[in-house]
Design an enzyme around this catalytic site. Structure first.
Site, short mmCIF file in Angstrom:
data_model
loop_
_atom_site.label_atom_id
_atom_site.label_comp_id
_atom_site.label_asym_id
_atom_site.label_seq_id
_atom_site.Cartn_x
_atom_site.Cartn_y
_atom_site.Cartn_z
N GLN A 70 0.83 -1.21 0.00
CA GLN A 70 0.00 0.00 0.00
C GLN A 70 0.87 1.26 0.00
OE1 GLN A 70 -2.38 1.64 3.40
NE2 GLN A 70 -4.12 1.06 2.13
N CYS A 102 -6.73 6.83 5.23
CA CYS A 102 -6.07 7.11 6.51
C CYS A 102 -6.55 8.44 7.08
CB CYS A 102 -4.55 7.14 6.34
SG CYS A 102 -3.69 7.47 7.90
#
Length: 323
Positions: A70, A102
């Site tokens: 990622q 996030c």
């Protein structure tokens, strides 16, 4: 489940968690039958400028695979350049994931992570540019939206699909919510109904039964487990067995938890050295021992030591005393 040209043996994934899903923890989860592993998120700019700490995060072992690496960032050109010039040459991972979920301030303030949920057009540009150059399937992780006044996961999901992504993972909370309240599984259901590519549902899966309920309720293709796996890697094998065979294995005993914690420490020492390992294991000890008798006292005691053997001795002494 299939992601692009990559076969995944089951539909249960380990979510990427900064400071948690390092190599040691991922290897433990792999032994517990997790189908797909995500690395900690890696900065595209860090890779662009050849930052050593960033490159350290990308250490992957063959036995973990299939692995999704990622990355995060918000500049389409930098991200595409990094993928083309640095990541395409790596043959130790299988899928490239872009983080757009996030919520942490230091990520969001730079326009990365869930800040991208405010700009669907930029999301489309990032995914398109990365897909164009990547030699691996590209996937994306998003949230429900930025806040309750900007819930746009369905719109964003369509943009991501149209831009060439092979899978979408969605966490059922807005950025504003972080991890508070209850995850909205309806938004996961709505996203699944709106797009054709596989969808992983994420949020509030703390038991195999939670995973089963999410799959039944949302009709998503798989589940992604994050916080529910901290101190509890058994959740993967137990979930896979429940979903595939209708069998729910017993929860691990306290001694099994302590033994796993010790194994986790040994792995950390092997890959990071004793000095870093004894600091890293502290949070994991808190998760492994959660709910055990007098666990707060033993955690406080263990935090005073920087020696592996002493920590192992105290953990064994602790489990003997409570049994």
């Amino acid at each position: 489940m299939k992601i692009g040209n990559i076969d995944i043996k089951n539909n249960v994934a380990l979510a990427p968690m900064a400071g948690v899903t390092d190599l040691s923890f991922r290897l433990i989860c792999k032994e517990q039958n997790v189908g797909l592993i995500y690395t900690e998120m890696v900065s595209a700019k860090g890779l662009y400028y050849s930052d050593k700490k960033t490159e350290e995060l990308m250490k992957i072992k063959r036995e973990e695979r299939p692995v999704s690496l990622q990355i995060f960032g918000s500049d389409p050109n930098i991200m595409a350049k990094v993928v083309k010039e640095k990541l395409n040459y790596k043959d130790d991972f299988d899928i490239l994931d872009i983080n757009m979920g996030c919520p942490t301030p230091k990520i969001v303030k730079n326009g990365d992570g869930s800040a991208l949920m405010k700009d669907p057009k930029l999301i489309g540009e990032i995914v398109s540019e990365v897909v164009k150059v990547s030699n691996k399937p590209v996937t994306v992780k998003i949230r429900k939206g930025w806040d309750d006044n900007n819930i746009n996961a369905v719109e964003v999901a369509k943009v991501i699909e149209d831009s060439g992504a092979s899978l979408l993972a969605i966490h059922g909370r807005t950025r504003e919510e972080f991890y508070s309240g209850k995850a909205d599984w309806d938004i996961i259901k709505n996203v699944k109904e709106a797009i054709e590519i596989p969808v992983l549902g994420n949020g509030d899966i703390f038991s195999p039964l939670d995973a089963q309920k999410m799959l039944q309720y949302t009709n998503c293709d798989g589940v992604m487990i994050g916080r529910g796996a901290r101190g509890n890697p058994w959740i993967f094998d137990r979930t896979v067995k429940l979903l595939s065979k209708g069998i729910l294995p017993l929860e691990p005993t306290n001694r099994e938890k302590i033994n796993m914690c010790i194994k986790h420490l040994e792995l950390l020492v092997h890959y990071k050295g004793e000095q870093i390992a004894v600091k890293d294991i502290r949070k994991h000890i808190g998760w492994y021992t959660k709910g055990m008798h007098n666990s707060s006292a033993i955690r406080g005691q263990l935090n005073q030591f920087n020696n592996k053997e002493k920590i192992i001795y105290l953990l064994n002494e602790y489990i003997d005393s409570i049994e």
